[in-house]
Scaffold this active site. Structure first.
Site, PDB file in Angstrom:
ATOM      1  CE  LYS A 189       2.324  38.635   5.228  1.00 48.79           C
ATOM      2  NZ  LYS A 189       2.220  40.009   5.375  1.00 48.79           N
ATOM      3  CD  GLU A 265     -13.616  33.904   3.580  1.00 51.24           C
ATOM      4  OE1 GLU A 265     -14.386  34.531   2.987  1.00 51.24           O
ATOM      5  OE2 GLU A 265     -13.748  32.697   4.000  1.00 51.24           O
ATOM      6  CB  CYS A 300     -14.397  42.602   2.565  1.00 54.48           C
ATOM      7  SG  CYS A 300     -15.229  41.664   3.776  1.00 54.48           S
TER       8      CYS A 300
HETATM    9  P1  NAD Z   1      -3.419  41.953  -0.376  1.00 54.56           P
HETATM   10  O1  NAD Z   1      -4.069  40.653  -0.922  1.00 54.56           O
HETATM   11  O2  NAD Z   1      -2.625  42.838  -0.922  1.00 54.56           O
HETATM   12  O3  NAD Z   1      -2.815  41.391   1.246  1.00 54.56           O
HETATM   13  C1  NAD Z   1      -3.289  40.668   2.046  1.00 54.56           C
HETATM   14  C2  NAD Z   1      -2.244  39.890   2.744  1.00 54.56           C
HETATM   15  O4  NAD Z   1      -1.718  39.016   1.712  1.00 54.56           O
HETATM   16  C3  NAD Z   1      -1.174  40.726   3.400  1.00 54.56           C
HETATM   17  O5  NAD Z   1      -0.910  40.158   4.754  1.00 54.56           O
HETATM   18  C4  NAD Z   1      -0.258  40.537   2.407  1.00 54.56           C
HETATM   19  O6  NAD Z   1       1.184  40.871   2.963  1.00 54.56           O
HETATM   20  C5  NAD Z   1      -0.317  39.341   1.909  1.00 54.56           C
HETATM   21  N1  NAD Z   1       0.430  39.036   0.672  1.00 54.56           N
HETATM   22  C6  NAD Z   1       0.943  39.881  -0.436  1.00 54.56           C
HETATM   23  N2  NAD Z   1       1.303  39.212  -1.411  1.00 54.56           N
HETATM   24  C7  NAD Z   1       1.512  37.939  -1.073  1.00 54.56           C
HETATM   25  C8  NAD Z   1       2.204  37.006  -1.762  1.00 54.56           C
HETATM   26  N3  NAD Z   1       2.662  37.000  -3.115  1.00 54.56           N
HETATM   27  N4  NAD Z   1       2.068  35.743  -1.150  1.00 54.56           N
HETATM   28  C9  NAD Z   1       1.490  35.507  -0.012  1.00 54.56           C
HETATM   29  N5  NAD Z   1       0.916  36.484   0.710  1.00 54.56           N
HETATM   30  C10 NAD Z   1       0.871  37.881   0.232  1.00 54.56           C
HETATM   31  O7  NAD Z   1      -4.795  42.476   0.255  1.00 54.56           O
HETATM   32  P2  NAD Z   1      -4.889  44.027   1.019  1.00 54.56           P
HETATM   33  O8  NAD Z   1      -4.514  45.247   0.154  1.00 54.56           O
HETATM   34  O9  NAD Z   1      -4.229  43.753   2.465  1.00 54.56           O
HETATM   35  O10 NAD Z   1      -6.521  43.774   1.633  1.00 54.56           O
HETATM   36  C11 NAD Z   1      -7.370  44.303   0.755  1.00 54.56           C
HETATM   37  C12 NAD Z   1      -8.420  43.119  -0.065  1.00 54.56           C
HETATM   38  O11 NAD Z   1      -8.595  42.119   0.901  1.00 54.56           O
HETATM   39  C13 NAD Z   1      -9.457  43.732  -0.847  1.00 54.56           C
HETATM   40  O12 NAD Z   1      -9.581  42.942  -2.005  1.00 54.56           O
HETATM   41  C14 NAD Z   1     -10.731  43.217  -0.068  1.00 54.56           C
HETATM   42  O13 NAD Z   1     -11.779  43.097  -0.716  1.00 54.56           O
HETATM   43  C15 NAD Z   1     -10.198  42.146   0.518  1.00 54.56           C
HETATM   44  N6  NAD Z   1     -10.818  41.518   1.928  1.00 54.56           N
HETATM   45  C16 NAD Z   1     -11.732  40.377   1.866  1.00 54.56           C
HETATM   46  C17 NAD Z   1     -12.532  40.258   2.865  1.00 54.56           C
HETATM   47  C18 NAD Z   1     -13.248  39.050   2.786  1.00 54.56           C
HETATM   48  O14 NAD Z   1     -13.991  38.369   3.836  1.00 54.56           O
HETATM   49  N7  NAD Z   1     -13.906  38.554   1.946  1.00 54.56           N
HETATM   50  C19 NAD Z   1     -12.381  41.160   4.103  1.00 54.56           C
HETATM   51  C20 NAD Z   1     -11.463  42.058   3.883  1.00 54.56           C
HETATM   52  C21 NAD Z   1     -10.803  42.388   2.862  1.00 54.56           C
END
Ligand code: NAD
Length: 495
Positions: A189, A265, A300
């Site tokens: 997804k 993550e 991240c």
């Molecule tokens: P997000 O959590 O909003 O979304 C991530 C994914 O989850 C998207 O594909 C989104 O559609 C999906 N999602 C959203 N709501 C959901 C639900 N209720 N159920 C299932 N899936 C759902 O995050 P974002 O805004 O896309 O990304 C930014 C975040 O990602 C930041 O916190 C960043 O630090 C983190 N990040 C972490 C790493 C790592 O390796 N630790 C790497 C990159 C980004």
């Protein structure tokens, strides 16, 4: 590296409406609904993706399960899986120009960074796990003579992959490649605001010889398609990268459904710690500016909290400001841009909200803090630095995920450790010092998944990446990532 001519040709390419990739072929969302794809470069709509929902996720999971049970991938000879994944690595690299420009049109990362971090990194990841297919295997236990104890490593079954928009291909590959290498079927997804490269990846995987149903991609919103994947009774594991609140939801979904494994993550608020004896303060300042401002801070592991020893503070800050002002923010498809666009208007507004909050709390803005290049129609923000940030301020505790740096001073090593560990996160950190003992003590004392010394970022596929505390508990990259996608089974045989 891609040429400016190739970029010019590819940026004009018509993309139009895209389709889901299920069971080896293209499909519309069952509801027929679509989501517009708006480029943060200029605010223009240039494509559309299906707004997949629970029915589409179910279709993809059924296809994945059926492929898994048939065994054309899950029970294929390891040498065959290896060959196909190596071929996929080659195909990604062969399409690197196309994939890089497509991804940048979608999420605005500067092309110089995106080219290496997205297609080239993903190609390398597929090759790395392809090479591992026939090198990681089970165990024979040291038992008494009358028995034989075998430990088999088996694929889990169907793995759900959910990734964010900042580096969808790189992060997607960190999960898809080891999951496929281990013999699983996968349903991806992608992030709703940057789905295009992962849809293309599924097509390339089919071309490489990944059998139908083994890799499926269902685009759609998190709250609908993502939730359906998290709740599905026939998904064995979810590998997730994203925010803490969504990570928590996925744990709940697992508890409410089939207790699927969940690997998280999550975000970070990573400390970048500069001691006065850093080998080269000028170089440290340059790297520190890149560590927070590249990809507009949407990284991240971004070094979003800068801790500088008081005795070197003025000298270092002068270099940092110089390095920051030298960064060219602009069209992410211009090879000369150091920083591209913020991925979406929503993300830009969120960062500007943090700026207003920091000012209200009494932090001092040294540079930036504003929207720029508004005439382009795109989403751009000036690199922003605040000093006099107290550890209790929101800017010191909360992840911005934008180009905003919080600077603090410290006097002693103990104080640096206390400040470094003073957030709920524990993803990454860096220490700049010429003293080997200080460096090793800091590596031990800092609670983070990775501590860089006299550098920031750049850790390759050979080493694990993941957090401690509220930065999650999964590990991407390295051979350890295979453990997330394999089950251990014991055979205890009386001889
Ligand atoms: P997000 O959590 O909003 O979304 C991530 C994914 O989850 C998207 O594909 C989104 O559609 C999906 N999602 C959203 N709501 C959901 C639900 N209720 N159920 C299932 N899936 C759902 O995050 P974002 O805004 O896309 O990304 C930014 C975040 O990602 C930041 O916190 C960043 O630090 C983190 N990040 C972490 C790493 C790592 O390796 N630790 C790497 C990159 C980004």
């Amino acid at each position: 590296m891609i040429s400016q001519e190739a970029i010019a040709r590819l940026r004009a390419a018509e993309i139009g409406p895209r389709k889901l990739f299920i069971d080896g072929g293209h499909a519309d969302a069952e509801s027929g609904a679509v989501l517009p794809v708006v480029s943060p470069i200029d605010g223009r709509e240039f494509a559309a993706i299906p707004d997949g929902g629970a029915a589409d996720i179910d279709r993809a999971v059924r296809a994945a399960r059926s492929a898994f049970d048939k065994g054309s991938w899950s029970r294929a000879a390891p040498a065959r899986r290896k060959k196909v994944l190596l071929r996929l690595g080659e195909l990604i690299e062969g399409h690197a120009d196309e994939l890089a420009v497509l991804g940048v049109r979608d999420n605005g990362t500067e092309i110089a960074m995106a080219y290496r971090a997205e297609p080239l990194s993903a190609a390398g990841t597929f090759r790395y796990y392809a090479e591992a297919v026939d090198k990681v295997f089970g165990e024979v236990a040291p038992t008494a003579e009358a028995v034989l104890g075998l430990v088999h490593k088996e694929p889990l079954g169907v793995v759900g992959v959910i990734v964010p928009w900042n580096f969808p291909m790189m992060i997607g590959a960190w999960k898809i490649a080891p999951a496929l290498a281990a013999g699983n079927s996968v349903v991806v997804k992608p992030p709703e605001i940057a789905s295009l490269t992962l849809l293309r990846l599924a097509e390339l995987a089919a071309e490489a010889g990944v059998p139908a149903g083994v890799l499926n991609v269902v685009t759609g919103r998190g709250a609908t398609a993502g939730e359906a994947l998290g709740l599905h009774m026939d998904v064995d594991a979810i590998a997730f990268t994203g925010s803490g609140p969504v990570g928590r939801r996925l744990l709940e979904y697992a508890a409410r459904s089939n207790l699927k494994r969940v690997h998280l993550e999550l975000g970070g608020k990573s400390p970048n710690i500069v001691f006065a004896d850093a080998p080269d303060l000028k170089q440290a300042a340059k790297v520190s500016a890149n560590a927070i401002f590249r990809n507009s801070g949407q990284v991240c592991v971004a070094g979003s909290r800068l801790l500088v020893q008081a005795s070197a503070y003025d000298r270092f800050m002068e270099e940092l400001l110089r390095a920051t002002e030298a960064l060219k923010v602009g069209d992410p498809l211009d090879l000369g841009s150091d920083v591209g666009a913020v991925a979406s208007e929503e993300q830009l507004e969120k960062s500007l909200g943090h700026v207003a909050g920091a000012e209200a709390e009494g932090a001092r803005r040294l540079t930036g803090g504003t929207r720029i290049l508004a005439e382009t129609g795109g989403s751009y923000m000036a690199p922003t630095i605040f000093e006099d940030v107290a550890p209790t301020m929101r800017l010191a505790c909360e992840e911005v995920f934008g180009p905003v740096l919080a600077v603090m001073r410290f006097d002693t090593e103990e104080e640096a450790i206390r400040l470094a560990n003073s957030t709920d996160y524990g993803l990454a950190a860096a220490v700049w010092t010429a003293n080997l003992s200080t460096a090793h003590r800091m590596v031990r004392a800092i609670k983070a998944g990775v501590v860089h010394v006299n550098t920031y970022g750049g850790a390759d596929i050979t080493v694990p990446l993941g957090g401690v505390k509220q930065s999650g508990f999964g590990r991407d990259k390295s051979l350890h990532a295979l453990e997330k996608f394999t089950e251990l089974k014991t055979a205890w045989i009386a001889l």
